[in-house]
Design an enzyme around this catalytic site. Structure first.
Site, PDB file in Angstrom:
ATOM      1  N   GLU A 126      34.973  13.332 -17.080  1.00 45.58           N
ATOM      2  CA  GLU A 126      34.222  13.391 -15.825  1.00 45.58           C
ATOM      3  C   GLU A 126      35.128  13.430 -14.606  1.00 45.58           C
ATOM      4  OE1 GLU A 126      30.771  10.634 -13.702  1.00 45.58           O
ATOM      5  OE2 GLU A 126      32.263   9.744 -15.026  1.00 45.58           O
ATOM      6  N   ASP A 186      29.187   8.014  -5.336  1.00 45.50           N
ATOM      7  CA  ASP A 186      28.810   6.622  -5.551  1.00 45.50           C
ATOM      8  C   ASP A 186      29.823   5.960  -6.499  1.00 45.50           C
ATOM      9  OD1 ASP A 186      27.776   8.555  -7.361  1.00 45.50           O
ATOM     10  OD2 ASP A 186      26.200   7.199  -8.043  1.00 45.50           O
TER      11      ASP A 186
END
Length: 570
Positions: free
Chosen positions: A503, A319
C-alpha cells in the site's frame, strides 16, 4: 432507481428507533447527527445506528484486532430481534459476548493469501493480480453494510474488501495499461451509479462510508475512458459529472463572505474554494475505539468536533497526517474542517474543466463557457490564496487563522498535475520538492515524522504519479525522472524480497514497506499496481517495453503527458 436490497423498511427503522430510545440516550453524542431514518427511507443506516449499544459494546470489548471486522459483519437476522435478545441476555450470569456475536453475525472471511507463480516479472505479477482483486456484489445479504454495485470492480487488497473512490482511479490507470478497458468501463459505470443513487460517490461502498466522499477523481476517470471511447464517454457521464459538482458546491449560493457550509467556503474577498467534510460527527464504525480514545485524550475540545475532523481527514484520503494537526504528535489536535486543501481545489478545477469539455461535446456551448468561467475563477483563487509566496510553494489555507500554511506537502504538486499553476511557480515547486521531499526511495508525503501514515518517511503511489506527471507538464523532466526512478526502484526491491506490492513504502531507503497509522501494512495493492505499470512505460521506450525495473537508470523519460496545458502554463 435504488435496488430493493439496499433499502431499509420504514417500519423497521422506526421500530429500532423506538426499541432503543431509552438505551440510545447514553450514546446521544454518537448518533445525534446521524440521518433520521424517517426523513430519508432510501438511505441505509450504518451498523453503529442499526445495532446501537450492541455495536458500541462489541467494539469497546475489542473482540477483534481490527475494528473494521465487526463493522463489516452481517447480522444473521433482523437487527431489532438481535438487539432484543442482547438486552435480555447481556446481564445474565455467564453471558459471553463473543459467543453471542458468533451466533448472530456472519463475520467477514479472511481472504486467501495469493501465492504468485515463481519467477514472475513485476509486470507479470501485476497482470496476474487483476482477477485476484476483482469482486462482484450485484446482490448482498440483507442488513449487510456492503452496498451492491451493478458491475464488477477491483478492490485495493488486504483489509479493504470494497471499492474505494480515489484509489480506483490509479488502479484504473493500470487496468487500461493492461488493456482491461472493459473493467475500466465497469468501474466508471459503478461510480456513475453511486452518484445517481446517493448524490455523490461515497468513500467506499459501505453504509458507514455514505456520510463522506473522497478526493474527486471521477472527472479523471471519465477522461481516461474517453481516451478509449472518445467524446461519447464525456457525453454519457455529463449528468453524473454535474451531480458530483453539485454535491461539492452545495450551499454556495447562500454563503456570505467569511462563511462555510459543508464542503464549500467563501473567503472574505468572495473567493469560493472547498474543504473536506463528513456529514456525521460520531466515531467512525471502522475505527470506533481509536476515535473515542483520541477524543478522550483532549478533554478541552468537544468530542463531536474531533470526530468530525477525524472523519473529514478520512474523506481527504490522508488519514492521518500532520497536515491536518496543530501538534503533529497529538492526533486530537486535528482540525481538517478549518483547512482549505490545495489538492482538493486543484481536483475541482479539473472537474470544472472536464464539465466544460463534456458540455461542449454535448453541443451546449453556453454551459461550457459557464464551467470555463468557474474554472478560471477557481484558478485565480488558488493562485491568490493557496500559494505561499514566502516559502515558494503551493499550500493549504488556514481558515482558523486566516492565512496560508507554511508546511510543504506532496499536495503542492496537484496544481501542476491539473495544469493550473503559473510556469514560474511550477519551477519553484519542483525545486522545493526536490530539496525537501525527494528521498532515495521516492517522494515523501511530508517532511514531518509524526508516526502517522501520511507523513515522513512514507511515500504513496498516487502521490508519486501526481508528482511525476505534474512535473512533466511543466518541463521539469529531470525531477520527474528522479521521482519515477527512485519510487520504481523501491517497488522493485520490495518485490524482489517479498514477492508482493504494498500500500505504501518507506522512501528513506529502498525495499521497505511503509509503517504508521491505524492498521498493519496492506498488500495487493490496487493503486501501487496501476502506478507501477504506468511508470514502467515512462522509463522504457514504447518500442521496447520493460517487464521489470531496469538495473540501469535511463537517461530520460520516454513518455510525455497527453493533457493540454491551460493558459496558466503558457
Amino acid at each position: 432507481m435504488i435496488p430493493p436490497e439496499i433499502r431499509r423498511s420504514v417500519l423497521l427503522q422506526k421500530a429500532i428507533k423506538l426499541a432503543l430510545a431509552g438505551t440510545l440516550l447514553t450514546f446521544a453524542s454518537f448518533s445525534a447527527t446521524a440521518a433520521d431514518p424517517s426523513s430519508d427511507t432510501e438511505t441505509p443506516q450504518p451498523p453503529d445506528i442499526l445495532l446501537g449499544p450492541l455495536f458500541n459494546d462489541v467494539q469497546n470489548a475489542k473482540l477483534f484486532p481490527d475494528q473494521k471486522t465487526f463493522a463489516d459483519a452481517i447480522p444473521n437476522s433482523d437487527p431489532l430481534m438481535i438487539l432484543a435478545d442482547y438486552r435480555m441476555q447481556r446481564n445474565q450470569s455467564g453471558f459471553d459476548l463473543r459467543h453471542f456475536v458468533d451466533v448472530n453475525f456472519t463475520l467477514p472471511k479472511a481472504g486467501e493469501k495469493y501465492v504468485p507463480p515463481a519467477g514472475q516479472s513485476l509486470r507479470e505479477h501485476i497482470d496476474g493480480l487483476w482477477p485476484v482483486l476483482t469482486r462482484s456484489t450485484k446482490n448482498v445479504e440483507k442488513w449487510d453494510s456492503l452496498l451492491p454495485l451493478p458491475e464488477s470492480y477491483v478492490v485495493p487488497g488486504g483489509r479493504f474488501r470494497e471499492i474505494y473512490y480515489w484509489d480506483s482511479y490509479f488502479t484504473m490507470l493500470g487496468l487500461a495499461e493492461s488493456e482491461h478497458w472493459d473493467k475500466v468501463a465497469d468501474m466508471v459505470a459503478n461510480f456513475g451509479y453511486e452518484i445517481d443513487a446517493w448524490g455523490h460517490i461515497p468513500n467506499g461502498n459501505r453504509t458507514y462510508y455514505l456520510s463522506r466522499s473522497q478526493p474527486p477523481f471521477f472527472a479523471f476517470m471519465v477522461e481516461l475512458l474517453a481516451q478509449h471511447e472518445g467524446d461519447d464517454a464525456l457525453k454519457e457521464y455529463l449528468p453524473q459529472l454535474q451531480k458530483e459538482y453539485a454535491y461539492w458546491m452545495e450551499g454556495v449560493e447562500t454563503l456570505q463572505p467569511g462563511q462555510q457550509n459543508q464542503r464549500v467556503v467563501k473567503l472574505e474577498d468572495g473567493s469560493v474554494l472547498n474543504r473536506y467534510w463528513d456529514d456525521r460527527d460520531t466515531p467512525r464504525p471502522e475505527s470506533w475505539v481509536e476515535d473515542i480514545a483520541t477524543a478522550k485524550s483532549n478533554p478541552n475540545r468537544p468530542a463531536t468536533e474531533i470526530y468530525r475532523d477525524l472523519r473529514s481527514a478520512a474523506a481527504s484520503g490522508w488519514d492521518f497526517s500532520s497536515r491536518w494537526m496543530d501538534n503533529p504528535q497529538q492526533l486530537s489536535t486535528i482540525r481538517t474542517t478549518t483547512i482549505v486543501p490545495v489538492d482538493l481545489n486543484a481536483l475541482l478545477y479539473q472537474l470544472e474543466k472536464t464539465l466544460a469539455r463534456a458540455s461542449a461535446a454535448a453541443g451546449d456551448r453556453a454551459e461550457a463557457s459557464q464551467y470555463d468561467a468557474l474554472a478560471n475563477a477557481r484558478q485565480k483563487a488558488i493562485e491568490m490564496h493557496l500559494w505561499n509566496n514566502k516559502e515558494g510553494w503551493y499550500a493549504d489555507y488556514d481558515l482558523k487563522n486566516n492565512k496560508i500554511r507554511d508546511q510543504l506537502t506532496a499536495a503542492a504538486l496537484f496544481p501542476l498535475y491539473v495544469n493550473a499553476a503559473a510556469k514560474d511557480r511550477a519551477a519553484k515547486v519542483a525545486a522545493a520538492a526536490q530539496a525537501h521531499l525527494l528521498q532515495p526511495g521516492g517522494l515523501a508525503t511530508t517532511s514531518v515524522k509524526s508516526g502517522q501514515q501520511w507523513d515522513a518517511p512514507n511515500g504513496w503511489a498516487p502521490l508519486q504519479w501526481v508528482a511525476a506527471e505534474g512535473l512533466q507538464n511543466y518541463g521539469q523532466d529531470d525531477v520527474a525522472m528522479e521521482v519515477t526512478w527512485r519510487f520504481l526502484t523501491n517497488v522493485q526491491h520490495t518485490y524482489d524480497r517479498e514477492k508482493k506490492l504494498v500500500e505504501k513504502y518507506d522512501v528513506s531507503s529502498t525495499g521497505t514497506g511503509g509503517g504508521g497509522g491505524e492498521y498493519p501494512l496492506q498488500d495487493g495493492f490496487g493503486w501501487t499496481n496501476g502506478v507501477t505499470l504506468k511508470m514502467l512505460d515512462l522509463i522504457c521506450p514504447q518500442e521496447k517495453p520493460c517487464d521489470s525495473v531496469p538495473s540501469t537508470r535511463p537517461a530520460s523519460l520516454s513518455a510525455t503527458p497527453t493533457k493540454t496545458p491551460s493558459a496558466a502554463t503558457q
